[in-house]
Design a protein around this motif. Structure first.
Motif, mmCIF file in Angstrom:
data_model
loop_
_atom_site.group_PDB
_atom_site.id
_atom_site.type_symbol
_atom_site.label_atom_id
_atom_site.label_comp_id
_atom_site.label_asym_id
_atom_site.label_seq_id
_atom_site.Cartn_x
_atom_site.Cartn_y
_atom_site.Cartn_z
ATOM 1 N N ASN A 1 0.826 -1.211 0.000
ATOM 2 C CA ASN A 1 0.000 0.000 0.000
ATOM 3 C C ASN A 1 0.858 1.258 0.000
ATOM 4 N N THR A 2 1.935 1.229 -0.774
ATOM 5 C CA THR A 2 2.823 2.383 -0.830
ATOM 6 C C THR A 2 3.045 2.835 -2.266
ATOM 7 N N VAL A 3 3.463 4.086 -2.379
ATOM 8 C CA VAL A 3 3.844 4.624 -3.677
ATOM 9 C C VAL A 3 5.205 5.301 -3.539
ATOM 10 N N ILE A 4 5.913 5.412 -4.647
ATOM 11 C CA ILE A 4 7.162 6.165 -4.655
ATOM 12 C C ILE A 4 6.943 7.373 -5.547
ATOM 13 N N VAL A 5 7.175 8.553 -4.987
ATOM 14 C CA VAL A 5 6.913 9.802 -5.690
ATOM 15 C C VAL A 5 8.243 10.516 -5.948
ATOM 16 N N GLU A 6 8.413 10.923 -7.190
ATOM 17 C CA GLU A 6 9.637 11.581 -7.623
ATOM 18 C C GLU A 6 9.951 12.810 -6.763
ATOM 19 N N HIS A 7 11.184 12.951 -6.342
ATOM 20 C CA HIS A 7 11.708 14.093 -5.580
ATOM 21 C C HIS A 7 11.042 14.315 -4.229
ATOM 22 N N THR A 8 10.371 13.303 -3.690
ATOM 23 C CA THR A 8 9.803 13.462 -2.348
ATOM 24 C C THR A 8 10.304 12.350 -1.440
ATOM 25 N N ASN A 9 10.259 12.629 -0.140
ATOM 26 C CA ASN A 9 10.638 11.649 0.870
ATOM 27 C C ASN A 9 12.033 11.068 0.605
ATOM 28 N N ILE A 10 12.982 11.971 0.342
ATOM 29 C CA ILE A 10 14.334 11.550 -0.034
ATOM 30 C C ILE A 10 15.064 10.952 1.171
ATOM 31 N N GLU B 1 14.468 8.233 -3.546
ATOM 32 C CA GLU B 1 13.107 8.385 -3.041
ATOM 33 C C GLU B 1 12.712 7.151 -2.229
ATOM 34 N N ALA B 2 12.080 7.374 -1.079
ATOM 35 C CA ALA B 2 11.577 6.268 -0.270
ATOM 36 C C ALA B 2 10.073 6.159 -0.464
ATOM 37 N N ALA B 3 9.551 4.964 -0.210
ATOM 38 C CA ALA B 3 8.122 4.723 -0.399
ATOM 39 C C ALA B 3 7.296 5.484 0.633
ATOM 40 N N ILE B 4 6.136 5.946 0.204
ATOM 41 C CA ILE B 4 5.197 6.658 1.075
ATOM 42 C C ILE B 4 3.902 5.855 1.088
ATOM 43 N N ALA C 1 0.241 5.010 0.604
ATOM 44 C CA ALA C 1 -0.649 5.550 -0.437
ATOM 45 C C ALA C 1 -1.728 6.458 0.142
ATOM 46 N N SER C 2 -2.078 6.259 1.414
ATOM 47 C CA SER C 2 -3.109 7.116 2.000
ATOM 48 C C SER C 2 -2.570 8.499 2.345
ATOM 49 N N ASN C 3 -1.276 8.689 2.247
ATOM 50 C CA ASN C 3 -0.685 9.995 2.543
ATOM 51 C C ASN C 3 -0.459 10.854 1.312
ATOM 52 N N VAL C 4 -0.914 10.372 0.167
ATOM 53 C CA VAL C 4 -0.814 11.198 -1.036
ATOM 54 C C VAL C 4 -2.192 11.337 -1.666
ATOM 55 N N GLN C 5 -2.390 12.457 -2.339
ATOM 56 C CA GLN C 5 -3.639 12.666 -3.073
ATOM 57 C C GLN C 5 -3.296 13.067 -4.496
ATOM 58 N N ILE C 6 -4.125 12.624 -5.421
ATOM 59 C CA ILE C 6 -3.876 12.927 -6.821
ATOM 60 C C ILE C 6 -4.139 14.410 -7.091
ATOM 61 N N VAL C 7 -3.358 14.995 -7.988
ATOM 62 C CA VAL C 7 -3.568 16.384 -8.368
ATOM 63 C C VAL C 7 -4.288 16.402 -9.713
ATOM 64 N N CYS C 8 -5.417 17.128 -9.737
ATOM 65 C CA CYS C 8 -6.237 17.195 -10.943
ATOM 66 C C CYS C 8 -5.578 18.106 -11.972
ATOM 67 N N ALA C 9 -5.476 17.631 -13.197
ATOM 68 C CA ALA C 9 -4.838 18.418 -14.254
ATOM 69 C C ALA C 9 -5.729 19.578 -14.694
ATOM 70 N N SER C 10 -7.048 19.458 -14.481
ATOM 71 C CA SER C 10 -7.973 20.496 -14.935
ATOM 72 C C SER C 10 -8.064 21.655 -13.957
ATOM 73 N N CYS C 11 -8.263 21.379 -12.650
ATOM 74 C CA CYS C 11 -8.453 22.468 -11.704
ATOM 75 C C CYS C 11 -7.234 22.709 -10.819
ATOM 76 N N GLY C 12 -6.254 21.819 -10.878
ATOM 77 C CA GLY C 12 -5.018 22.040 -10.140
ATOM 78 C C GLY C 12 -5.087 21.733 -8.658
ATOM 79 N N LYS C 13 -6.229 21.244 -8.188
ATOM 80 C CA LYS C 13 -6.377 20.924 -6.767
ATOM 81 C C LYS C 13 -6.031 19.469 -6.516
ATOM 82 N N HIS C 14 -5.575 19.196 -5.288
ATOM 83 C CA HIS C 14 -5.430 17.789 -4.913
ATOM 84 C C HIS C 14 -6.806 17.313 -4.483
ATOM 85 N N THR C 15 -7.122 16.086 -4.823
ATOM 86 C CA THR C 15 -8.500 15.642 -4.673
ATOM 87 C C THR C 15 -8.600 14.175 -4.306
#
Ligand SMILES: [Zn+2]
Length: 115
Positions: free
Chosen positions: A41-50, A71-74, A76-90
């Motif tokens: 249940n983890t994700v690895i995100v570029e340039h975060t959690n180094i 990058e270390a794994a985070i 998945a419940s600690n990240v939210q997707i960013v919408c390309a249309s409105c720019g908000k995390h959702t």
């Protein structure tokens, strides 16, 4: 020793998505998802959690010794997707298109997150 059975989590985040980290030391940073691990249940995100890793040189694999930043794994419940249309995390909504295809959608503006 028996391997502990790990439940496979359902993660709505996919490789290549842009996400915002919501907690931890990289909180507030945006980045691209490099990989998703549904078992942990983890994700690895570029340039975060180094994390800094001290490595030994290995000329056979062309690895230089020293401190490598990685990058270390985070969770998945600690990240939210960013919408390309409105720019908000959702949070991610689900929509079924008229042709039956299931897509992920933005809870703010309703636009689809899948291309
Ligand atoms: Zn949106």
């Amino acid at each position: 020793m028996a391997q502990k059975e790990l439940k496979r989590h359902t993660i709505s985040i996919r490789k290549g998505d842009t996400v915002r980290v919501m907690s931890g030391k990289s909180a507030g940073k945006n980045g691209r998802v490099l990989s998703v691990n549904p078992r942990k249940n983890t994700v690895i995100v570029e340039h975060t959690n180094i994390i800094k890793r001290h490595t030994k040189p290995n000329p056979a694999k062309n690895i230089k010794g020293g401190i490598v930043e990685k990058e270390a794994a985070i969770n998945a419940s600690n990240v939210q997707i960013v919408c390309a249309s409105c720019g908000k995390h959702t949070r991610i909504g689900k929509q079924v298109l008229p042709d039956g295809t299931k897509v992920r959608s933005c809870k703010h503006c309703g636009s689809t997150l899948d291309k």
